[in-house]
Design a protein around this motif. Structure first.
Motif, PDB file in Angstrom:
ATOM      1  N   VAL A  90       0.924  -1.249   0.059  1.00 19.25           N
ATOM      2  CA  VAL A  90      -0.192  -0.207   0.190  1.00 19.25           C
ATOM      3  C   VAL A  90       0.878   1.241  -0.213  1.00 19.25           C
ATOM      4  O   VAL A  90       0.722   2.137  -0.840  1.00 19.25           O
ATOM      5  N   LEU A  91       1.685   1.335   0.743  1.00 22.09           N
ATOM      6  CA  LEU A  91       2.542   2.410   1.047  1.00 22.09           C
ATOM      7  C   LEU A  91       3.809   2.402   0.562  1.00 22.09           C
ATOM      8  O   LEU A  91       4.727   3.397   0.719  1.00 22.09           O
ATOM      9  N   ASN A  92       4.023   1.425  -0.632  1.00 26.77           N
ATOM     10  CA  ASN A  92       5.454   1.585  -1.288  1.00 26.77           C
ATOM     11  C   ASN A  92       5.255   1.731  -2.490  1.00 26.77           C
ATOM     12  O   ASN A  92       4.167   1.504  -3.479  1.00 26.77           O
ATOM     13  N   ILE A  93       6.141   2.565  -3.317  1.00 27.42           N
ATOM     14  CA  ILE A  93       6.217   3.050  -4.643  1.00 27.42           C
ATOM     15  C   ILE A  93       7.235   1.932  -5.594  1.00 27.42           C
ATOM     16  O   ILE A  93       8.412   1.920  -4.825  1.00 27.42           O
ATOM     17  N   PRO A  94       6.634   1.284  -6.566  1.00 30.62           N
ATOM     18  CA  PRO A  94       7.385   0.211  -7.211  1.00 30.62           C
ATOM     19  C   PRO A  94       8.593   0.872  -7.737  1.00 30.62           C
ATOM     20  O   PRO A  94       8.837   2.016  -8.063  1.00 30.62           O
ATOM     21  N   LYS A  95       9.642   0.065  -7.991  1.00 30.16           N
ATOM     22  CA  LYS A  95      11.079   0.728  -8.453  1.00 30.16           C
ATOM     23  C   LYS A  95      10.894   1.206 -10.004  1.00 30.16           C
ATOM     24  O   LYS A  95      11.633   2.153 -10.373  1.00 30.16           O
ATOM     25  N   ASN A  96       9.781   0.726 -10.615  1.00 32.24           N
ATOM     26  CA  ASN A  96       9.709   1.250 -12.092  1.00 32.24           C
ATOM     27  C   ASN A  96       8.854   2.238 -12.300  1.00 32.24           C
ATOM     28  O   ASN A  96       8.615   2.728 -13.310  1.00 32.24           O
ATOM     29  N   VAL A  97       8.402   3.113 -11.054  1.00 27.15           N
ATOM     30  CA  VAL A  97       7.582   4.255 -11.247  1.00 27.15           C
ATOM     31  C   VAL A  97       8.340   5.388 -10.930  1.00 27.15           C
ATOM     32  O   VAL A  97       9.144   5.451  -9.970  1.00 27.15           O
ATOM     33  N   LEU A  98       7.971   6.393 -11.685  1.00 24.62           N
ATOM     34  CA  LEU A  98       8.502   7.683 -11.599  1.00 24.62           C
ATOM     35  C   LEU A  98       7.937   8.862 -11.371  1.00 24.62           C
ATOM     36  O   LEU A  98       6.680   8.718 -11.966  1.00 24.62           O
ATOM     37  N   LEU A  99       8.019   9.737 -10.323  1.00 25.45           N
ATOM     38  CA  LEU A  99       7.213  10.530  -9.988  1.00 25.45           C
ATOM     39  C   LEU A  99       6.982  11.575 -10.962  1.00 25.45           C
ATOM     40  O   LEU A  99       8.255  11.707 -11.544  1.00 25.45           O
ATOM     41  N   PRO A 100       6.135  12.470 -11.038  1.00 23.89           N
ATOM     42  CA  PRO A 100       5.854  13.510 -12.021  1.00 23.89           C
ATOM     43  C   PRO A 100       6.998  14.561 -11.953  1.00 23.89           C
ATOM     44  O   PRO A 100       7.468  14.814 -13.051  1.00 23.89           O
ATOM     45  N   GLU A 101       7.449  14.795 -10.981  1.00 21.72           N
ATOM     46  CA  GLU A 101       7.981  15.935 -10.774  1.00 21.72           C
ATOM     47  C   GLU A 101       9.770  15.487 -11.018  1.00 21.72           C
ATOM     48  O   GLU A 101      10.463  16.235 -11.022  1.00 21.72           O
ATOM     49  N   ASP A 102       9.891  14.111 -11.360  1.00 24.21           N
ATOM     50  CA  ASP A 102      11.329  13.637 -11.501  1.00 24.21           C
ATOM     51  C   ASP A 102      11.218  13.357 -12.920  1.00 24.21           C
ATOM     52  O   ASP A 102      12.536  12.830 -13.337  1.00 24.21           O
ATOM     53  N   ARG A 103      10.483  13.523 -13.642  1.00 23.07           N
ATOM     54  CA  ARG A 103      10.464  12.927 -15.100  1.00 23.07           C
ATOM     55  C   ARG A 103      11.408  13.994 -15.881  1.00 23.07           C
ATOM     56  O   ARG A 103      12.115  13.431 -16.896  1.00 23.07           O
TER      57      ARG A 103
END
Length: 210
Positions: A90-103
């Protein structure tokens, strides 16, 4: 509690997942304590209706604390499993996901050497800006000084003009040579004044460019 810093999750949620789980744990624990106090007060009220009962409030408190300890041990085990599931699913961001501000980092990747070179460029630009600002301040100070000199020169020229007018009005011939000398000096002062004005204009233009 998990020791993984989960910094990327903290960037996304605005808080660390561990902090969230700790607050949930404290809330459940406080609720458990309050519930046991309510249960204890109910038992004491029920005992008041049985005067012949030999169970003292002290014995009830010991039994309540013992039961609370039993409940807390089981609660800690259950919460540990719940925490593990929530932190992973639930509270974990997968390694392959990139946040919008980091694109932007994905679009314009920089190596460590390129980043250091960029920092060096920024440092040089900051030094250049400080030098330009200092030079501009010096030019403004010089401009103020030249304005004061210009004012004094204008006063001198006005005095020469007044003297020339007096000589003409009174037709004083003895002042002919002196007047020629003064007129010559007046022209020199006018040339100096013109030079000061030209320098003043150049300084203003340079100050506007800054």
């Amino acid at each position: 509690m998990s020791v993984n810093p989960m910094a990327y999750e903290a960037q996304f949620f605005g808080f660390t997942p561990q902090t969230c789980m700790l607050r949930v744990y404290i809330a459940f624990q406080d609720y458990l304590f309050e519930m046991m106090l309510v249960v204890e007060s109910v038992i004491l009220k029920k005992l008041d209706g049985f005067p012949d009962c030999k169970i003292s409030p002290f014995q009830i408190r010991k039994s309540t604390e013992k039961f609370l300890l039993f409940m807390k041990e089981h609660f800690d085990k259950l919460f540990s499993k719940m925490e593990e599931v929530l932190l992973q699913l639930v509270l974990n961001i997968p390694k392959n996901v990139l946040l919008p501000e980091d694109r932007v980092h994905e679009q314009y990747p920089y190596s460590k050497e390129q980043f250091q070179a960029l920092q060096e460029d920024i440092r040089q630009l900051q030094q250049q800006y400080r030098a330009e600002a200092s030079a501009g301040q010096a030019l403004r100070a010089e401009l103020e000084e030249q304005k004061a000199v210009q004012a004094e020169l204008e006063k001198i020229l006005q005095w020469f003009d007044g003297l020339e007018n007096i000589c003409r009005e009174h037709g004083t011939g003895n002042f002919k040579e002196s007047f020629a000398f003064l007129t010559q000096n007046s022209k020199k002062l006018q040339d100096v004044l013109k030079d000061v004005e030209e320098k003043s204009k150049k300084i203003k233009k340079h100050d506007q460019l800054l």
